[in-house]
Design a protein around this motif. Structure first.
Motif, PDB file in Angstrom:
ATOM      1  N   PRO A 129       0.821  -1.223   0.000  1.00 12.10           N
ATOM      2  CA  PRO A 129       0.000   0.000   0.000  1.00 12.10           C
ATOM      3  C   PRO A 129       0.850   1.265   0.000  1.00 12.10           C
ATOM      4  O   PRO A 129       0.349   2.338  -0.331  1.00 12.10           O
ATOM      5  CB  PRO A 129      -0.821  -0.117   1.283  1.00 12.10           C
ATOM      6  N   PHE A 130       2.130   1.137   0.342  1.00  8.35           N
ATOM      7  CA  PHE A 130       3.024   2.285   0.364  1.00  8.35           C
ATOM      8  C   PHE A 130       3.921   2.364  -0.877  1.00  8.35           C
ATOM      9  O   PHE A 130       4.899   3.108  -0.888  1.00  8.35           O
ATOM     10  CB  PHE A 130       3.902   2.248   1.624  1.00  8.35           C
ATOM     11  N   SER A 131       3.607   1.614  -1.918  1.00  2.00           N
ATOM     12  CA  SER A 131       4.411   1.634  -3.138  1.00  2.00           C
ATOM     13  C   SER A 131       4.339   3.013  -3.786  1.00  2.00           C
ATOM     14  O   SER A 131       3.258   3.470  -4.180  1.00  2.00           O
ATOM     15  CB  SER A 131       3.903   0.572  -4.119  1.00  2.00           C
ATOM     16  N   PRO A 132       5.465   3.719  -3.917  1.00  4.02           N
ATOM     17  CA  PRO A 132       5.422   5.073  -4.478  1.00  4.02           C
ATOM     18  C   PRO A 132       5.188   5.056  -5.990  1.00  4.02           C
ATOM     19  O   PRO A 132       5.770   4.258  -6.719  1.00  4.02           O
ATOM     20  CB  PRO A 132       6.812   5.633  -4.148  1.00  4.02           C
ATOM     21  N   GLY A 133       4.294   5.921  -6.452  1.00  2.00           N
ATOM     22  CA  GLY A 133       4.068   6.053  -7.885  1.00  2.00           C
ATOM     23  C   GLY A 133       3.099   5.065  -8.479  1.00  2.00           C
ATOM     24  O   GLY A 133       2.797   5.140  -9.673  1.00  2.00           O
ATOM     25  N   THR A 134       2.586   4.115  -7.690  1.00  2.00           N
ATOM     26  CA  THR A 134       1.664   3.116  -8.226  1.00  2.00           C
ATOM     27  C   THR A 134       0.234   3.632  -8.139  1.00  2.00           C
ATOM     28  O   THR A 134      -0.250   3.924  -7.054  1.00  2.00           O
ATOM     29  CB  THR A 134       1.781   1.794  -7.455  1.00  2.00           C
ATOM     30  N   PRO A 135      -0.481   3.747  -9.270  1.00  2.00           N
ATOM     31  CA  PRO A 135      -1.854   4.257  -9.236  1.00  2.00           C
ATOM     32  C   PRO A 135      -2.841   3.186  -8.784  1.00  2.00           C
ATOM     33  O   PRO A 135      -2.501   2.005  -8.708  1.00  2.00           O
ATOM     34  CB  PRO A 135      -2.102   4.649 -10.698  1.00  2.00           C
ATOM     35  N   ASP A 136      -4.054   3.617  -8.515  1.00  2.00           N
ATOM     36  CA  ASP A 136      -5.119   2.694  -8.119  1.00  2.00           C
ATOM     37  C   ASP A 136      -5.861   2.248  -9.372  1.00  2.00           C
ATOM     38  O   ASP A 136      -6.701   2.980  -9.896  1.00  2.00           O
ATOM     39  CB  ASP A 136      -6.070   3.379  -7.143  1.00  2.00           C
ATOM     40  N   ILE A 137      -5.560   1.056  -9.860  1.00  5.89           N
ATOM     41  CA  ILE A 137      -6.169   0.594 -11.109  1.00  5.89           C
ATOM     42  C   ILE A 137      -7.644   0.264 -10.938  1.00  5.89           C
ATOM     43  O   ILE A 137      -8.383   0.177 -11.917  1.00  5.89           O
ATOM     44  CB  ILE A 137      -5.420  -0.635 -11.669  1.00  5.89           C
TER      45      ILE A 137
END
Length: 480
Positions: free
Chosen positions: A116-124
């Motif tokens: 949940p803290f992955s930087p730069g990953t959008p909510d698909i």
């Protein structure tokens, strides 16, 4: 041997492969007479025709030869002795991987896109896949032959046109389609730019701390990386000039510095452009996630200030739509774009074309702009929830860096926190917990002068922020 009738490999090829391997391994020596085709077929439980077809194939390849009275024996062939150069094995890359690539493979880096803290990953889960799938069906139901056979190295022309319009609307960057190339995300663009611009040993300025993955392409091209520190105004250009005045290239994230989030001040941008013009050097501007602004006015791109064609602007649709899309873009002068296209054609022909037609329609029909407007509010709410949770759970121990844009924020450890625990130890404790967090010190080339955590919130719903941050704070432990 046993024949696998469920395999896609025809039975005669399975028989031929078995005999071929025995010959190459030396188990069937030259002059060995094979069993008759009827006997071999009976042993294998197949028809004689299958065995005869396998023999014909091995005759044509030179492994078998006929002998008087219809016999078949193994031909004399030169077999690999196995005494040549040792084969590469796991853990021995140093013996066969190039020095430049060895420095990339040996880079310690941890990343978990599922965190949940992955930087730069959008909510698909918020992406309009119903619209996207409809456009894919429409564009590929009866596609133009050129889209199937002759996709241009610079990308589908309608997509280049739509991207130029998109950048003018979203980023205020005025450019022509002939100044745009479609790339395999921004990483693919950086990789090819590095290989085109750099000779082994060329010096390259990189931000310190900075984006680790960008350094991989530069190192693979043989560049000598020169870390240039970042302060509250962005890259310290004067320090870059002091350390490497004749650097061939500078790679920067001026709108939203990664990982600190600081926008580069106007005077620093002008200094950087003046240096590049004076030295004939290049600047690569990675404008990642600048579409998601949460407060303040839009920061103009460095490219929009460039009057000498020294800035190469990179962006990507993958971070604003969904990561596996792997489509980005590059903006530069027409002469550079033309050379980029010729270079692309000689390496991997063109970017994957399947999604390009649908993406052009997605942009032209306004779907992406509507999606961005909606997601800016969603991500702003998530950032606010994370900030609130950080203040409640870690407020006395950390300092939160700039929060103007993007899908992550960085919290710096205060001295008391650093004395108690390192950011790498926090990251180590978070492995396997479902709350993996990246340490800030991982983003340094040299010795880190700051420690902290890089907290992504693209996939972190507002109501989930406090529970997840609470679990992370529990890994750190209470202040003493």
């Amino acid at each position: 041997m046993g024949l696998d009738r469920g395999s896609d490999l025809p039975l005669y090829q399975q028989v031929a492969a078995h005999l071929r391997n025995q010959i190459l391994d030396g188990r069937l020596a030259a002059g060995t007479r094979l069993a008759g085709s009827r006997l071999l077929a009976a042993e294998l439980g197949c028809s004689r025709a299958i065995v005869l077809t396998a023999f014909d194939l091995l005759y044509s390849e030179g492994y078998l030869r006929s002998v008087p009275r219809g016999g078949v024996e193994v031909a004399a062939i030169a077999r690999p002795s196995g005494r040549g150069a040792p084969q590469p094995e796991a853990g021995t890359e140093g013996e066969w991987v190039s020095e430049a690539w060895r420095s990339v493979l040996d880079t310690g880096y941890e990343f978990d896109p599922a965190s949940p803290f992955s930087p730069g990953t959008p909510d698909i889960s918020e992406f309009p896949f119903d619209v996207w799938s409809r456009l894919l069906r429409q564009t590929w139901g009866n596609p133009a032959s050129s889209a199937c056979i002759d996709m241009p190295p610079l990308g589908w022309r309608p997509l280049r046109e739509a991207t130029a319009e998109y950048l003018g609307t979203v980023r205020g960057l005025l450019c022509q389609p002939d100044e745009v190339a479609i790339t395999s995300a921004s990483s693919g663009a950086l990789n090819l730019c590095s290989r085109m611009l750099l000779n082994p040993g060329d010096e390259v300025w990189v931000e310190e701390p900075g984006f680790i993955e960008a350094r991989w392409s530069l190192r693979a091209a043989g560049a000598k990386l020169v870390p240039v520190p970042v302060d509250d105004k962005g890259l310290i250009v004067a320090e870059g000039i002091r350390r490497a005045p004749r650097a061939k290239l500078a790679v920067v994230t001026p709108s939203h510095q990664f990982p600190l989030g600081i926008p580069m001040a106007l005077e620093r941008r002008q200094e950087l452009l003046e240096w590049a013009n004076r030295q004939g050097s290049w600047i690569i501007e990675d404008d990642y996630n600048s579409e998601f602004r949460h407060r303040g006015s839009m920061t103009a791109s460095l490219k929009s200030l460039d009057r000498s064609g020294r800035v190469i602007y990179l962006g990507t649709f993958s971070k604003v739509m969904f990561p596996s899309l792997r489509i980005g873009y590059l903006v530069a002068g027409p002469r550079f774009i033309e050379a980029f296209g010729r270079g692309r054609a000689r390496i991997d022909v063109h970017p994957a074309g399947t999604a390009q037609l649908a993406l052009a329609r997605f942009l032209r029909d306004g779907h992406l702009l509507r999606y961005l407007r909606r997601m800016r509010k969603v991500y702003a709410d998530r950032q606010a929830a994370v900030l609130n949770a950080v203040e409640r759970l870690m407020g006395a121990d950390v300092e939160v860096m700039s929060q103007r844009a993007g899908l992550h924020l960085t919290v710096l450890f205060r001295p008391a926190m650093t004395a108690r625990i390192s950011d790498r130890e926090v990251s180590r404790r978070s492995r396997g917990t479902g709350h993996f967090v990246q340490p800030l010190s991982q983003c340094y080339l040299g010795e880190p002068d700051r420690q902290g955590l890089v907290l992504g919130y693209g996939r972190l719903r507002a109501e989930e922020a406090f529970p997840h941050l609470s679990a992370l704070a529990g890994l750190i432990g209470p202040a003493t």
